[in-house]
Write an enzyme that holds these catalytic residues in place. Sequence first.
Site, PDB file in Angstrom:
ATOM      1  N   ASN A 390       0.817  -1.203   0.000  1.00 17.21           N
ATOM      2  CA  ASN A 390       0.000   0.000   0.000  1.00 17.21           C
ATOM      3  C   ASN A 390       0.860   1.266   0.000  1.00 17.21           C
ATOM      4  O   ASN A 390       0.958   1.961  -1.007  1.00 17.21           O
ATOM      5  CB  ASN A 390      -0.948  -0.030   1.212  1.00 17.21           C
ATOM      6  CG  ASN A 390      -2.038   1.016   1.115  1.00 17.21           C
ATOM      7  OD1 ASN A 390      -1.928   1.966   0.351  1.00 17.21           O
ATOM      8  ND2 ASN A 390      -3.086   0.852   1.875  1.00 17.21           N
ATOM      9  N   ASP A 391       1.525   1.524   1.109  1.00 19.65           N
ATOM     10  CA  ASP A 391       2.270   2.770   1.220  1.00 19.65           C
ATOM     11  C   ASP A 391       3.391   2.894   0.179  1.00 19.65           C
ATOM     12  O   ASP A 391       3.698   3.989  -0.282  1.00 19.65           O
ATOM     13  CB  ASP A 391       2.857   2.904   2.624  1.00 19.65           C
ATOM     14  CG  ASP A 391       1.751   2.941   3.681  1.00 19.65           C
ATOM     15  OD1 ASP A 391       0.684   3.500   3.379  1.00 19.65           O
ATOM     16  OD2 ASP A 391       1.957   2.403   4.773  1.00 19.65           O
ATOM     17  N   VAL A 392       3.989   1.763  -0.208  1.00 18.76           N
ATOM     18  CA  VAL A 392       5.124   1.831  -1.139  1.00 18.76           C
ATOM     19  C   VAL A 392       4.685   2.068  -2.577  1.00 18.76           C
ATOM     20  O   VAL A 392       5.513   2.231  -3.463  1.00 18.76           O
ATOM     21  CB  VAL A 392       6.001   0.560  -1.077  1.00 18.76           C
ATOM     22  CG1 VAL A 392       6.641   0.427   0.290  1.00 18.76           C
ATOM     23  CG2 VAL A 392       5.226  -0.682  -1.441  1.00 18.76           C
ATOM     24  N   VAL A 393       3.353   2.087  -2.834  1.00 19.76           N
ATOM     25  CA  VAL A 393       2.870   2.411  -4.181  1.00 19.76           C
ATOM     26  C   VAL A 393       1.938   3.628  -4.137  1.00 19.76           C
ATOM     27  O   VAL A 393       1.175   3.852  -5.052  1.00 19.76           O
ATOM     28  CB  VAL A 393       2.122   1.212  -4.826  1.00 19.76           C
ATOM     29  CG1 VAL A 393       3.086   0.078  -5.101  1.00 19.76           C
ATOM     30  CG2 VAL A 393       0.978   0.733  -3.951  1.00 19.76           C
ATOM     31  N   ALA A 431       0.827   3.105   7.347  1.00 17.30           N
ATOM     32  CA  ALA A 431       1.101   4.486   7.704  1.00 17.30           C
ATOM     33  C   ALA A 431      -0.198   5.206   8.066  1.00 17.30           C
ATOM     34  O   ALA A 431      -0.188   6.343   8.494  1.00 17.30           O
ATOM     35  CB  ALA A 431       1.800   5.192   6.556  1.00 17.30           C
TER      36      ALA A 431
END
Lengths: 464, 94
Positions: A390-393, A431
């Site tokens: 999620n957060d890394v994209v 996050a």
Amino acid sequence: MDATLPILYLVASVTFIIGLKMLGSPKTARPGNLIAAVGMGIAIAGTIFLYKGHTGEHLHNLGWIFGALVIGSVIGWLMAMRVKMTAMPQMVSFFNGMGGACAALISLLEYKAVGGEALGIGNGLATVAGLLIGSVSFSGSMIAFGKLEEKIGDIRFSGQQIVNNAILLAAIVLAGLIATGNITDFSAIILLAGVALVFGVLFVFPIGGADMPVVISLLNSFTGVAAACGGFIYHNMVMLIGGILVGSAGSILTIVMCRSMNRSLTNVLFSNFGGTTAVAATGEKSQGSVREVTCSDAAVMMSYAKQVVIVPGYGLAVAQAQHACHQLEMELEAKGVTVKYAVHPVAGRMPGHMNVLLAEADVDYDKLVEMDEINPEFPQTDVALVVGANDVVNPAAKTDPSSPIYGMPILDVENARQVIVMKRSMRAGYAGIENELFFRPNTAMLFGDAKSSMTNLVTEVKAL
Amino acid sequence: MDTTTIQLLYLVILMIFLGVELIHHVPSVLHTPLMSGANAIHGVVIIGSIIVMGMADDTLSMILGFLAVLLGTLNVVGGFVVTNRMLEMFRRKS
């Protein structure tokens, strides 16, 4: 003077240095670990049989020492062998906490044996520092362990920072008074241990779960320093060298980890991901419509693609979907589709987490592509399959300065022709922030548990 | 300060530089095993606990010393075994 033990300690110290060096390269890492382990064995055996106190007497209570060694080895071995690959980070945190507690107990016992007045300033400082740092490392590691096990949430209250600073200050003042011999009561040092334990808990409470790797790495270097304090007390070279080496290497590793997220250590430890305002702001803006896709549609899209890039995240790890993922990859390859894995440096809960997991499922090492190499390839990619990441994209890292992850390098999946996101629900990532990627026109959501969705996909692709 | 203390300080400073040098330019893939390996190495704290235990002469010290050796062993054995398991995963399979 008998030089056998010091020479054994020297040998052990050298194995630690060589071991750490070898751990830094994929080819030599495994033997490096074994070499350090052998050195540790030499140091332990040497201490048991050759150590002599000030008056020249050997160690006694050998039965008890062996008893503790055997029980500890059996428990440690079983825990380490049984833990699932997904739970490795919290296991490291747990063992780190044990080391911290051990260092704290040593200080406590040393203080009890020698007595407050007789310590002297040098040993006094080393003793209280060992107790303070060891206790913080212990309680902090246990909280980090609980957070990664998802038993403890992020606990924040207003004025938390001030409370934490006050407690830390109190601990340091108390430690100073004890070390200088102004307070010699044994209950004072128990109080110090208590205050340090509380600080460790409160220090880790507010830090988001996604930042736990950084915290564990930091606490790891703390334990190193605590061990070195023990080395200072006993003028024991191997403890001093091993401890300081880990303290220093651990600090650098912590900073390198922060850098790969493009954040500073202070930001990680004290920002608490920017509070709630930023979350509300981005959440408001991105309320659009989400498009859902069925398994069979997704299977068709991928089967007729030239290139599919799979983006694994923590969701893949929790669902244990790595084997199904590898199967999907093989089915697609059999249909002539090029399949690659895009691995973000901090995907999962620890750097390298995804590599370990996919390697377990026999995924070819060469198929794992690092972020900088894969990003230019997304425009030529037909389908990007995001599995529980999620957060890394999240494109907000590039476009929205108010976002707490702004500035973190991300995988540019939104440039692929079609993005399929496998996710359990619309819940925000670790996050705690919304992801506008899900609302983009070229994104389709495939809701459900990653493993069952993945297995369904495999069946659908096979049937085509 | 006596000479031993000064020598220990020399050693501390040199080890700090060595630690920094050793970790430089490690690929991010290896961060987790490296952290885990370092975790096992600070288990050297067990040496201190063995010394404390070996000199303990009253019940309270015995109990706490026993606990210290036990926890230190967990750190050492668990640390090295976990690291080894992680690194096993990196082996190229033929």
